[in-house]
Design a protein around this motif. Structure first.
Motif, PDB file in Angstrom:
ATOM      1  N   LEU A 221       0.940  -1.296  -0.189  1.00  0.00           N
ATOM      2  CA  LEU A 221       0.112   0.115  -0.211  1.00  0.00           C
ATOM      3  C   LEU A 221       1.499   1.291  -0.446  1.00  0.00           C
ATOM      4  O   LEU A 221       1.573   1.022   0.775  1.00  0.00           O
ATOM      5  CB  LEU A 221      -1.096   0.052   0.983  1.00  0.00           C
ATOM      6  CG  LEU A 221      -0.412   0.091   2.844  1.00  0.00           C
ATOM      7  CD1 LEU A 221      -0.046   1.532   2.479  1.00  0.00           C
ATOM      8  CD2 LEU A 221      -1.452  -0.457   3.040  1.00  0.00           C
ATOM      9  N   LEU A 222       0.371   2.474   0.001  1.00  0.00           N
ATOM     10  CA  LEU A 222       0.863   3.618  -0.650  1.00  0.00           C
ATOM     11  C   LEU A 222       0.741   4.413   0.677  1.00  0.00           C
ATOM     12  O   LEU A 222      -0.459   4.788   0.669  1.00  0.00           O
ATOM     13  CB  LEU A 222       0.664   4.643  -2.477  1.00  0.00           C
ATOM     14  CG  LEU A 222       0.678   5.768  -1.578  1.00  0.00           C
ATOM     15  CD1 LEU A 222       2.591   5.634  -1.969  1.00  0.00           C
ATOM     16  CD2 LEU A 222       0.481   6.785  -3.305  1.00  0.00           C
ATOM     17  N   ARG A 223       1.234   5.254   1.952  1.00  0.00           N
ATOM     18  CA  ARG A 223       1.052   6.030   2.379  1.00  0.00           C
ATOM     19  C   ARG A 223       1.967   7.701   1.960  1.00  0.00           C
ATOM     20  O   ARG A 223       3.157   6.872   1.990  1.00  0.00           O
ATOM     21  CB  ARG A 223       1.947   5.089   4.171  1.00  0.00           C
ATOM     22  CG  ARG A 223       1.303   5.943   5.298  1.00  0.00           C
ATOM     23  CD  ARG A 223       1.712   5.179   5.619  1.00  0.00           C
ATOM     24  NE  ARG A 223       0.626   4.055   6.027  1.00  0.00           N
ATOM     25  CZ  ARG A 223       1.401   2.727   6.824  1.00  0.00           C
ATOM     26  NH1 ARG A 223       2.597   3.101   7.268  1.00  0.00           N
ATOM     27  NH2 ARG A 223       0.149   2.062   6.544  1.00  0.00           N
ATOM     28  N   ALA A 224       1.502   8.599   2.162  1.00  0.00           N
ATOM     29  CA  ALA A 224       1.754  10.040   2.122  1.00  0.00           C
ATOM     30  C   ALA A 224       2.398  10.602   2.511  1.00  0.00           C
ATOM     31  O   ALA A 224       1.254  10.417   4.238  1.00  0.00           O
ATOM     32  CB  ALA A 224       0.893  10.666   0.625  1.00  0.00           C
ATOM     33  N   TYR A 225       3.130  11.457   3.074  1.00  0.00           N
ATOM     34  CA  TYR A 225       3.904  12.633   3.892  1.00  0.00           C
ATOM     35  C   TYR A 225       3.785  13.640   3.417  1.00  0.00           C
ATOM     36  O   TYR A 225       4.653  13.373   2.623  1.00  0.00           O
ATOM     37  CB  TYR A 225       4.331  11.841   4.962  1.00  0.00           C
ATOM     38  CG  TYR A 225       4.229  10.322   5.748  1.00  0.00           C
ATOM     39  CD1 TYR A 225       4.365  10.488   6.930  1.00  0.00           C
ATOM     40  CD2 TYR A 225       4.711   9.715   4.855  1.00  0.00           C
ATOM     41  CE1 TYR A 225       4.420   9.221   8.015  1.00  0.00           C
ATOM     42  CE2 TYR A 225       4.453   8.264   6.157  1.00  0.00           C
ATOM     43  CZ  TYR A 225       4.352   8.249   7.019  1.00  0.00           C
ATOM     44  OH  TYR A 225       3.963   7.172   7.985  1.00  0.00           O
ATOM     45  N   ALA A 226       3.091  14.679   4.703  1.00  0.00           N
ATOM     46  CA  ALA A 226       3.458  16.291   3.659  1.00  0.00           C
ATOM     47  C   ALA A 226       5.157  16.688   4.109  1.00  0.00           C
ATOM     48  O   ALA A 226       5.989  14.923   4.669  1.00  0.00           O
ATOM     49  CB  ALA A 226       2.955  16.779   4.937  1.00  0.00           C
TER      50      ALA A 226
END
Length: 271
Positions: A221-226
């Motif tokens: 899965l893809l997990r995004a962060y600023a």
């Protein structure tokens, strides 16, 4: 206007359940054997994505109107019913995540309207919601064990950095956030820093998670962060190009489906 509502408690964090809901193939698998056929569309749900479906001879298209950490909503367009909406809301509880599914429809008058209420109504609609809830719970369990790919939403001077894929062939030319897989015993933040250094030659400071987790494969899965750019000038190493996007140009590039899911969460980062 008929309405049906079901609730299911899933033993998984809210973000994990939200990721399960975004798997566009999950609904098709869940209703297999119920006389309902779901075809086409992107592999993951995002705002504007569409799924073609049929119940016996009746055809229509579900268009996604919401897909985030609060749940998923879709409306039927081009079908015989004046209105049909499918809504899934997610609520955090001490015992897991409460999944609240509801379906609401209005039927035309006359014999067809009465038939539609029977087809869409208490029998079939309840079976569809129950099958979908069971599939979401099972997919959530899978995603708890999934490996993570991190994405970095690098914002600098009011612009977001995107990069264009050069491979594999099915992804070449499409755009994504910088990032890559989290290595064993590596934190998400450490992976963001390492991947940005390797792909762009820059140093970044990771911040908060943004948007929902997005399923890529059964085990990924893809997990995004600023992220904040702290030093260096971004230079692509194994990508075709990079581009700085504003709020006005955020939709101007052909995003990969998984990254497109994140656009509603990326937009507030831009002035």
């Amino acid at each position: 206007m008929p309405e049906l509502r079901t609730t299911t408690l899933v033993d998984a964090p809210l973000r994990t359940v939200a990721a399960a809901l975004l798997d566009a193939r999950l609904l098709a698998r869940a209703v297999r054997g119920l006389g309902v056929r779901i075809t086409g569309g992107a592999p993951v749900l995002h705002v504007g994505a569409s799924l073609a479906g049929s119940v016996g001879p009746v055809n229509g298209t579900l268009v996604v109107t919401r897909a985030d950490t609060t749940g998923v909503s879709a409306e039927l367009v081009g079908g015989p019913l004046p209105k049909f909406t499918l809504v899934t809301d997610l609520l955090h509880t001490g015992g897991g995540t409460m999944v609240v599914d509801s379906v609401e429809w209005s039927s035309p008058g006359g014999p067809f309207g009465r038939l539609a209420d029977v087809l869409v109504g208490r029998g079939l609609a309840l079976k569809v919601l129950q099958a979908r809830a069971a599939a979401v719970a099972a997919r959530s369990t899978e995603l708890l064990r999934a490996r993570v790919v991190v994405g970095a939403a690098i914002v600098h001077d009011g612009r977001l950095l995107a990069q264009q894929r050069s491979y594999p062939p099915e992804a070449a030319g499409k755009w994504e956030l910088p990032g890559g897989r989290v290595e064993p015993d590596e934190t998400d933040h450490a992976a963001v820093v390492r991947e940005c250094a390797e792909e762009l030659g820059v140093t970044v400071t990771p911040g908060d998670r943004i948007g929902p987790d997005v399923p890529l494969r059964p085990d990924l899965l893809l997990r995004a962060y600023a992220a904040t750019l702290t030093s260096g000038t971004p230079t692509p190493t194994d990508h075709q190009a990079i581009r700085w996007l504003t709020s006005a140009t955020l939709d101007s590039v052909d995003w990969l489906p998984a990254d497109r899911v994140l656009l509603p969460a990326l937009r507030p980062l831009l002035p």
